[in-house]
Motif scaffolding. Structure first.
Motif, PDB file in Angstrom:
ATOM      1  N   ARG A   9      -4.364  64.531  12.620  1.00 16.18           N
ATOM      2  CA  ARG A   9      -5.758  64.468  12.200  1.00 16.18           C
ATOM      3  C   ARG A   9      -6.039  65.578  11.179  1.00 16.18           C
ATOM      4  O   ARG A   9      -6.650  65.351  10.134  1.00 16.18           O
ATOM      5  N   THR A  12      -4.382  65.068   7.722  1.00 17.22           N
ATOM      6  CA  THR A  12      -5.091  64.042   6.944  1.00 17.22           C
ATOM      7  C   THR A  12      -6.312  64.648   6.279  1.00 17.22           C
ATOM      8  O   THR A  12      -6.558  64.465   5.086  1.00 17.22           O
ATOM      9  N   SER A  13      -7.089  65.411   7.060  1.00 18.35           N
ATOM     10  CA  SER A  13      -8.307  66.019   6.506  1.00 18.35           C
ATOM     11  C   SER A  13      -7.984  66.977   5.364  1.00 18.35           C
ATOM     12  O   SER A  13      -8.634  66.953   4.327  1.00 18.35           O
ATOM     13  N   ARG A  16      -7.010  65.322   2.158  1.00 15.82           N
ATOM     14  CA  ARG A  16      -8.085  64.636   1.444  1.00 15.82           C
ATOM     15  C   ARG A  16      -9.107  65.630   0.904  1.00 15.82           C
ATOM     16  O   ARG A  16     -10.040  65.252   0.210  1.00 15.82           O
ATOM     17  N   SER A 138     -17.528  69.764  14.227  1.00 19.16           N
ATOM     18  CA  SER A 138     -16.456  68.873  14.655  1.00 19.16           C
ATOM     19  C   SER A 138     -15.570  69.526  15.721  1.00 19.16           C
ATOM     20  O   SER A 138     -14.774  68.845  16.365  1.00 19.16           O
ATOM     21  N   PHE A 141     -15.399  67.787  18.911  1.00 18.30           N
ATOM     22  CA  PHE A 141     -14.382  66.750  19.116  1.00 18.30           C
ATOM     23  C   PHE A 141     -13.041  67.409  19.447  1.00 18.30           C
ATOM     24  O   PHE A 141     -12.336  66.967  20.338  1.00 18.30           O
TER      25      PHE A 141
ATOM     26  N   VAL B  87     -19.144  65.145  12.369  1.00 14.61           N
ATOM     27  CA  VAL B  87     -17.976  64.291  12.167  1.00 14.61           C
ATOM     28  C   VAL B  87     -17.002  64.971  11.202  1.00 14.61           C
ATOM     29  O   VAL B  87     -17.347  65.957  10.551  1.00 14.61           O
ATOM     30  N   TYR B  88     -15.787  64.452  11.141  1.00 12.44           N
ATOM     31  CA  TYR B  88     -14.831  64.905  10.136  1.00 12.44           C
ATOM     32  C   TYR B  88     -15.161  64.159   8.845  1.00 12.44           C
ATOM     33  O   TYR B  88     -14.957  62.932   8.775  1.00 12.44           O
ATOM     34  N   ARG B  90     -13.940  63.634   6.004  1.00 11.58           N
ATOM     35  CA  ARG B  90     -12.947  62.908   5.214  1.00 11.58           C
ATOM     36  C   ARG B  90     -12.188  61.848   5.986  1.00 11.58           C
ATOM     37  O   ARG B  90     -11.250  61.260   5.467  1.00 11.58           O
ATOM     38  N   LEU B  91     -12.554  61.638   7.232  1.00 12.30           N
ATOM     39  CA  LEU B  91     -11.926  60.554   7.993  1.00 12.30           C
ATOM     40  C   LEU B  91     -12.896  59.384   8.061  1.00 12.30           C
ATOM     41  O   LEU B  91     -14.103  59.571   8.143  1.00 12.30           O
ATOM     42  N   GLU B  95     -10.777  55.809  11.722  1.00 12.62           N
ATOM     43  CA  GLU B  95      -9.837  56.907  11.998  1.00 12.62           C
ATOM     44  C   GLU B  95     -10.356  57.831  13.099  1.00 12.62           C
ATOM     45  O   GLU B  95      -9.575  58.359  13.898  1.00 12.62           O
TER      46      GLU B  95
END
Lengths: 339, 303
Positions: A9, A12-13, A16, A138, A141, B87-88, B90-91, B95
């Motif tokens: 995860r 990926t972030s 990007r 975040s 999460f 939230v993230y 970029r996802l 995802e």
């Protein structure tokens, strides 16, 4: 396996965001691009063009938010720089091999450059790791899903390490190919060795950024911690050491060398020097050379023989920093009231 | 064994006491409404409950397990929608849900979950472009991944439009029907009233009252407001009304009289008749006791 989920995860972030592109651009610049430029031009031209190139890439990093645009701009500026070098050094290009740059230029040049840019890119990739998630929310999460704190921290550490290590190793491998083919007594293996000592060096600063990220309560505090740590290690350490021997002449006592050798910058420089052919004194080393040139001959002015100066000690020091730095952050993250 | 057991929980931040000696038990399958004004200590309680924050004293057990000792296994059985999450950016929505499924080793279909929160069309959009309400629905989808035994919703209606709020209610009911325990914290009473079996009201870190909703209403409420409109209001009339049995407060506003009285036909008729006798009565209205009144009665700080 939640370490893996956190890692995937996070990677990926990062890839990007502009961080991945920025780290890759700066790393490429300080490895394969500079080696390529030195390979085709005399050093004064490289200095000139390299300066232009750095300005261009920095502008891209500051003003462009999209990683694709950053990558495109970096590639364009690199192409421009190579073209400019070719134009400026056209007559020199066809000289016999004797005028090729030497292997030592490659090792000292890239090693010195990396000793400065690795901390920058490693901290850039890691300083926001935890505080960024706390700011955006975040982190709820990250720690709300069934990740243990250790899994979350280790996953993050591996992710940010990969962000730095992958372009670094790729850059040095490509640089190694150029060195092997075009440099005087160029050795691919030496560049590989440079990559091997650069990995733990990069991890020291990924760990430092991550640790700062867990201690600070705001992004400003984290940046302050990072800047203070860098300044202490790079400038403060040297200043204190020189003040201690201010009015004494060489030979310096053994502890003087021990203070120098415990510094991670110094450990890295010592280790990179092992891949030069002459084993000359590196100008960035934190203690003065024992030897000077007088009328073309080497004179030994100080003969303090100490294991503090050996690469074995430097290796232990660097690995020590690599392990201890993230551990501080790890224990803080384990017990912190995160929300 | 109850789903949630909070024992003598105290949490202090420096000299500020956020939660003080809170004890509370929530049975399995129950929908528990955790009410309180802002700053009452609801989120602090939840943070301790999920091991994000360590308590100053006391502790919490979920399904009999200490939340600090068995932090991961407790969260494996829980689905969370927490206040202040982000939230993230970029996802994509999908995802996000895939990440929750992978972390929980669940077998859900991400698209099905997104459809349930009406985000099916936005599944491939990056969550950074979402409105607050969309992000909230995304978080709801992540919370119900893996059919958790416990759902913790902290101020879940923040940012939701009426449709979103209805969707949330439907999801809470569906989860409760499945047998899940739901811990629903809010300062908006109508939301809690609509779904909760039992509520607890928290004020300044202390649990003021706890019980089934209807009980609380009759215990603390059972009062109604009558509003009379008259041609002319006299002091004599006011005194007469004030003296009637069951009337607790009377005040005037121009030609209106606002009366607080017991909520039964006898009392209301007595008040109305008294007013009608003056031949000045133009109109009247009643306003039944709501949970809002209970809430105000309990949480209002007396001057």
């Amino acid at each position: 396996m939640t370490v893996e989920d956190v890692l995937r995860r996070d990677l990926t972030s990062v890839y990007r965001s502009r961080t991945g592109a920025a780290v890759a651009a700066i790393t490429a610049l300080s490895t394969v691009v500079i080696i390529g430029l030195i390979g085709i031009a005399p050093s004064s031209v490289v200095g000139l063009v390299g300066g232009l190139l750095i300005v261009g890439i920095l502008l891209a990093l500051v003003f462009l938010g999209d990683p694709k645009l950053i990558a495109i701009t970096a590639v364009l500026f690199t192409g421009f720089a190579i073209g400019l070098v070719l134009v400026l050094s056209w007559p020199l290009l066809f000289q016999p091999l004797a005028f090729r740059p030497s292997m030592d230029t490659a090792v000292v040049g890239v090693g010195s450059l990396l000793s400065l840019t690795i901390p920058v890119v490693a901290l850039l990739s890691s300083y926001a790791t935890i505080i960024g998630e706390r700011n955006s929310g975040s982190i709820r999460f990250l720690v709300g899903l069934p990740n243990s704190r250790s899994d979350a921290f280790v996953g993050k550490f591996i992710s940010r390490s990969l962000v730095v290590v992958i372009p670094l190793v790729l850059g040095l491998l490509l640089a190694g190919i150029i060195v092997e083919l075009t440099y005087q007594s160029g050795s691919f293996l030496s560049m590989l060795g440079l990559a091997a000592v650069s990995i733990p060096y990069a991890l020291v600063f990924v760990g430092l950024g991550l640790t700062a990220s867990t201690y600070g309560n705001s992004i400003y505090q984290v940046v302050a911690i990072v800047v203070a740590a860098l300044a202490t290690l790079r400038i403060g350490w040297t200043a204190i050491r020189f003040l201690l021997v201010w009015d004494t002449n060489p030979p310096h006592p053994e502890w003087f060398y021990w203070i120098a050798s415990l510094n991670p910058f110094n450990a890295y420089i010592t280790l990179t020097s092992q891949f030069t052919t002459t084993n000359a004194h590196h100008p960035l080393l934190g203690y003065p050379s024992d030897r000077i040139f007088v009328d073309g001959t080497v004179q030994i002015i100080s003969n303090t023989e100490t294991i503090a100066k050996t690469p074995a000690v430097a290796a232990v020091v660097l690995l020590g920093w690599m392990v201890i730095t993230p551990l501080f952050g790890y224990f803080q993250f384990k017990k912190a009231d995160l929300l | 064994m109850p789903a949630i057991e909070i024992n003598d929980l105290t949490k202090r931040y420096g000299s500020v006491t956020a939660v003080e000696e809170l004890s509370l038990s929530v049975e399995r399958g129950e929908v528990f409404g955790f009410l309180g004004p802002n700053g009452a200590g609801k989120t602090t309680t939840i943070n301790v409950m999920l091991d994000f924050t360590s308590p100053t004293s006391g502790g919490v057990r979920l399904f009999g397990e200490d939340v600090h000792e068995n932090s991961v296994s407790v969260r494996q059985r829980s689905g969370l929608l927490l206040e202040g999450y982000g939230v993230y950016p970029r996802l994509s929505a999908r995802e996000h849900v895939e990440h929750a499924i992978a972390t929980k080793d669940a077998a859900d279909d991400p698209d099905e979950l997104l459809d349930r929160v009406a985000l099916g069309d936005a599944a491939d959009r990056r969550a950074g472009t979402f409105s607050k309400g969309m992000a909230q629905r995304l978080a709801i989808a992540m919370a119900i991944v893996g059919e958790p035994d416990l759902l913790v919703f902290d101020e879940p209606t923040t940012g939701l439009d009426p449709n979103g709020a209805r969707l949330l209610r439907d999801i809470v009911r569906a989860q409760a029907d499945r047998g899940a325990t739901v811990f629903f914290s809010s300062h908006i009473l109508s939301q809690v009233e609509a779904v909760a079996d039992r509520i607890g009201i928290l004020r300044s870190g202390r649990l003021e009252t706890v019980g089934p909703i209807d009980e609380l209403e009759s215990e603390l409420g059972g009062r109604t407001r009558l509003e009379l409109q008259l041609e002319q209001v006299t002091d004599e009339l006011l005194e007469t009304i004030r003296a009637l049995a069951g009337v607790s407060a009377v005040r005037t506003e121009n030609n209106r009289i606002k009366i607080k009285c017991r909520d039964d036909a006898e009392t209301k008729l007595r008040v109305l008749n008294t007013a009608a006798e003056t031949s000045q009565l133009v109109d009247f209205a009643t306003n039944d006791s709501q949970l809002d009144d209970v809430f105000s009665a309990v949480t209002e700080v007396s001057p």
